[in-house]
Enzyme design. Sequence first.
Site, PDB file in Angstrom:
ATOM      1  N   TYR A 147     -13.759 -31.720 -17.713  1.00  0.00           N
ATOM      2  CA  TYR A 147     -12.273 -31.735 -18.294  1.00  0.00           C
ATOM      3  C   TYR A 147     -11.597 -30.740 -17.565  1.00  0.00           C
ATOM      4  O   TYR A 147     -10.652 -30.929 -17.015  1.00  0.00           O
ATOM      5  CB  TYR A 147     -12.184 -31.498 -19.873  1.00  0.00           C
ATOM      6  CG  TYR A 147     -10.849 -31.183 -20.409  1.00  0.00           C
ATOM      7  CD1 TYR A 147     -10.561 -29.868 -20.595  1.00  0.00           C
ATOM      8  CD2 TYR A 147     -10.074 -32.401 -20.772  1.00  0.00           C
ATOM      9  CE1 TYR A 147      -9.141 -29.505 -20.908  1.00  0.00           C
ATOM     10  CE2 TYR A 147      -8.681 -31.906 -21.067  1.00  0.00           C
ATOM     11  CZ  TYR A 147      -8.221 -30.588 -21.273  1.00  0.00           C
ATOM     12  OH  TYR A 147      -7.091 -30.288 -21.658  1.00  0.00           O
TER      13      TYR A 147
HETATM   14  N1  LIG Z   1      -2.789 -30.385 -27.940  1.00  0.00           N
HETATM   15  C1  LIG Z   1      -3.139 -29.267 -27.423  1.00  0.00           C
HETATM   16  O1  LIG Z   1      -3.262 -28.267 -28.157  1.00  0.00           O
HETATM   17  C2  LIG Z   1      -3.274 -29.128 -26.088  1.00  0.00           C
HETATM   18  C3  LIG Z   1      -2.860 -30.150 -25.038  1.00  0.00           C
HETATM   19  N2  LIG Z   1      -2.957 -30.015 -23.642  1.00  0.00           N
HETATM   20  C4  LIG Z   1      -2.798 -31.278 -22.838  1.00  0.00           C
HETATM   21  O2  LIG Z   1      -1.319 -31.684 -23.379  1.00  0.00           O
HETATM   22  C5  LIG Z   1      -1.238 -33.159 -23.163  1.00  0.00           C
HETATM   23  C6  LIG Z   1      -0.849 -33.791 -24.592  1.00  0.00           C
HETATM   24  O3  LIG Z   1      -1.994 -33.256 -25.459  1.00  0.00           O
HETATM   25  P1  LIG Z   1      -2.095 -34.057 -26.939  1.00  0.00           P
HETATM   26  O4  LIG Z   1      -0.634 -34.503 -27.409  1.00  0.00           O
HETATM   27  O5  LIG Z   1      -3.080 -33.350 -27.850  1.00  0.00           O
HETATM   28  O6  LIG Z   1      -2.808 -35.340 -26.011  1.00  0.00           O
HETATM   29  P2  LIG Z   1      -3.879 -36.346 -27.046  1.00  0.00           P
HETATM   30  O7  LIG Z   1      -5.467 -35.741 -27.075  1.00  0.00           O
HETATM   31  O8  LIG Z   1      -3.256 -36.947 -28.343  1.00  0.00           O
HETATM   32  O9  LIG Z   1      -3.965 -37.605 -25.866  1.00  0.00           O
HETATM   33  C7  LIG Z   1      -2.825 -38.141 -25.603  1.00  0.00           C
HETATM   34  C8  LIG Z   1      -3.032 -39.549 -25.391  1.00  0.00           C
HETATM   35  O10 LIG Z   1      -3.995 -39.834 -24.139  1.00  0.00           O
HETATM   36  C9  LIG Z   1      -4.415 -41.059 -24.354  1.00  0.00           C
HETATM   37  N3  LIG Z   1      -5.315 -41.210 -23.401  1.00  0.00           N
HETATM   38  C10 LIG Z   1      -6.894 -40.779 -23.635  1.00  0.00           C
HETATM   39  N4  LIG Z   1      -7.701 -41.324 -22.496  1.00  0.00           N
HETATM   40  C11 LIG Z   1      -6.775 -42.447 -21.982  1.00  0.00           C
HETATM   41  C12 LIG Z   1      -7.065 -43.069 -21.019  1.00  0.00           C
HETATM   42  N5  LIG Z   1      -8.307 -43.394 -20.386  1.00  0.00           N
HETATM   43  N6  LIG Z   1      -6.090 -44.299 -20.662  1.00  0.00           N
HETATM   44  C13 LIG Z   1      -5.007 -44.281 -21.141  1.00  0.00           C
HETATM   45  N7  LIG Z   1      -4.481 -43.235 -22.231  1.00  0.00           N
HETATM   46  C14 LIG Z   1      -5.484 -42.296 -22.560  1.00  0.00           C
HETATM   47  C15 LIG Z   1      -4.912 -41.189 -26.053  1.00  0.00           C
HETATM   48  O11 LIG Z   1      -4.711 -42.584 -26.205  1.00  0.00           O
HETATM   49  P3  LIG Z   1      -5.273 -42.937 -27.600  1.00  0.00           P
HETATM   50  O12 LIG Z   1      -4.990 -42.090 -28.668  1.00  0.00           O
HETATM   51  O13 LIG Z   1      -4.857 -44.364 -27.852  1.00  0.00           O
HETATM   52  O14 LIG Z   1      -6.906 -43.075 -27.130  1.00  0.00           O
HETATM   53  C16 LIG Z   1      -3.954 -40.057 -26.520  1.00  0.00           C
HETATM   54  O15 LIG Z   1      -2.916 -41.084 -27.418  1.00  0.00           O
HETATM   55  C17 LIG Z   1      -2.726 -33.593 -22.743  1.00  0.00           C
HETATM   56  O16 LIG Z   1      -2.587 -33.801 -21.201  1.00  0.00           O
HETATM   57  C18 LIG Z   1      -3.591 -32.449 -22.998  1.00  0.00           C
HETATM   58  O17 LIG Z   1      -4.641 -32.299 -22.077  1.00  0.00           O
HETATM   59  C19 LIG Z   1      -3.499 -29.045 -23.249  1.00  0.00           C
HETATM   60  C20 LIG Z   1      -3.972 -27.852 -24.178  1.00  0.00           C
HETATM   61  C21 LIG Z   1      -3.857 -27.956 -25.371  1.00  0.00           C
HETATM   62  N1  LIG Z   2      -6.075 -34.388 -24.298  1.00  0.00           N
HETATM   63  C1  LIG Z   2      -6.358 -33.190 -24.949  1.00  0.00           C
HETATM   64  N2  LIG Z   2      -6.362 -31.986 -24.281  1.00  0.00           N
HETATM   65  C2  LIG Z   2      -6.606 -31.148 -25.120  1.00  0.00           C
HETATM   66  C3  LIG Z   2      -6.675 -30.802 -26.395  1.00  0.00           C
HETATM   67  C4  LIG Z   2      -6.516 -32.179 -27.170  1.00  0.00           C
HETATM   68  O1  LIG Z   2      -6.373 -32.287 -28.392  1.00  0.00           O
HETATM   69  N3  LIG Z   2      -6.046 -33.118 -26.433  1.00  0.00           N
HETATM   70  N4  LIG Z   2      -6.675 -29.685 -27.083  1.00  0.00           N
HETATM   71  C5  LIG Z   2      -6.961 -28.390 -26.595  1.00  0.00           C
HETATM   72  C6  LIG Z   2      -7.105 -27.296 -27.451  1.00  0.00           C
HETATM   73  O2  LIG Z   2      -6.072 -27.165 -28.246  1.00  0.00           O
HETATM   74  C7  LIG Z   2      -7.355 -25.963 -26.863  1.00  0.00           C
HETATM   75  O3  LIG Z   2      -6.398 -25.618 -25.840  1.00  0.00           O
HETATM   76  C8  LIG Z   2      -7.495 -24.944 -27.642  1.00  0.00           C
HETATM   77  O4  LIG Z   2      -8.694 -24.891 -28.676  1.00  0.00           O
HETATM   78  C9  LIG Z   2      -7.325 -28.559 -25.006  1.00  0.00           C
HETATM   79  N5  LIG Z   2      -7.023 -29.660 -24.536  1.00  0.00           N
END
Ligand SMILES: NC(=O)C1=CN([C@@H]2O[C@H](COP(=O)(O)OP(=O)(O)OC[C@H]3O[C@@H](n4cnc5c(N)ncnc54)[C@H](OP(=O)(O)O)[C@@H]3O)[C@@H](O)[C@H]2O)C=CC1
Ligand SMILES: Nc1nc2c(c(=O)[nH]1)N=C([C@H](O)[C@@H](O)CO)CN2
Length: 235
Positions: A147
């Site tokens: 990742y």
């Molecule tokens: N939330 C956090 O604390 C953090 C978030 N981030 C980054 O910020 C962004 C948003 O985070 P967050 O809202 O938690 O994201 P999520 O984990 O909720 O993922 C967002 C969406 O991506 C979709 N997805 C996953 N795999 C695929 C695929 N192969 N094709 C199409 N769609 C896909 C999922 O769809 P479905 O649900 O339908 O499977 C999901 O709804 C991400 O890029 C994440 O890596 C980074 C660090 C921390």
């Molecule tokens: N696609 C996602 N990426 C990440 C998520 C998540 O919920 N969806 N969450 C994290 C964590 O919050 C991390 O930043 C702290 O433990 C990282 N990426």
Amino acid sequence: MSAPILITGAGQRIGLAFAHHCLAQGQPVVVSYRSYRPAVDALQKAGAECLAADFSSDAGIDDFIDQVKARSDGLRAIIHNASDWMPESPERSATETMQAMMQVHAMAPYRINLALQNLLTSGDGPRDIIHMTDYVVEKGSAKHIAYAASKAALANLTLSFARLLAPRVKVNSVAPSLICFNAGDDAAYRQKALGKSLLQMEPGEAVAVQTLQFILDNPYLTGRTLALDGGRHLA
Ligand SMILES: NC(=O)C1=CN([C@@H]2O[C@H](COP(=O)(O)OP(=O)(O)OC[C@H]3O[C@@H](n4cnc5c(N)ncnc54)[C@H](OP(=O)(O)O)[C@@H]3O)[C@@H](O)[C@H]2O)C=CC1
Ligand SMILES: Nc1nc2c(c(=O)[nH]1)N=C([C@H](O)[C@@H](O)CO)CN2
């Protein structure tokens, strides 16, 4: 009507919050979702164009590109938000894990940016691509190795596309650490995660929405990463 903002992975959490934020401002959006949820219906009712898309295959990426091209003759911005936070697991081979991570976090943004760049460069006004990366690009991750590597690839795409598309299009990354927990995160995990940053908080999607809007509004940012991590690098 102004050109829409394209947001991938907007069926929940940050992507969904930003889509609603844009709509509330009268900014049209086109979103991708993978799994249908009632939230997608609500987003459609609020005025978003919602396209089903799974980027785990090249055919799925091609299908999404074709859908967007068929519906839009211009884009205000592309927000690459879709992501799968996949840990290494004994249930999956290392090859499968790395391929899945590179596919969604690098191949999809790479292919979509190249295929849709002309939709961004047509029309007047500011144009943006924003890649959602991660704090772990700086530090690595012992439990999400593939990742983290795939998000580092995405961070590098920010530099290359900033060079390719300047001065017409700005290209930046947002590198969050904890923004919002997942439903299955237990109390022990939550406490440990909160302790990893100086500010020791779960800020929620609103801070990501603010940061995305700041980038869209700023005419002098490109090729840069905005760290959104509560001072984790100093903890
Ligand atoms: N939330 C956090 O604390 C953090 C978030 N981030 C980054 O910020 C962004 C948003 O985070 P967050 O809202 O938690 O994201 P999520 O984990 O909720 O993922 C967002 C969406 O991506 C979709 N997805 C996953 N795999 C695929 C695929 N192969 N094709 C199409 N769609 C896909 C999922 O769809 P479905 O649900 O339908 O499977 C999901 O709804 C991400 O890029 C994440 O890596 C980074 C660090 C921390
Ligand atoms: N696609 C996602 N990426 C990440 C998520 C998540 O919920 N969806 N969450 C994290 C964590 O919050 C991390 O930043 C702290 O433990 C990282 N990426």
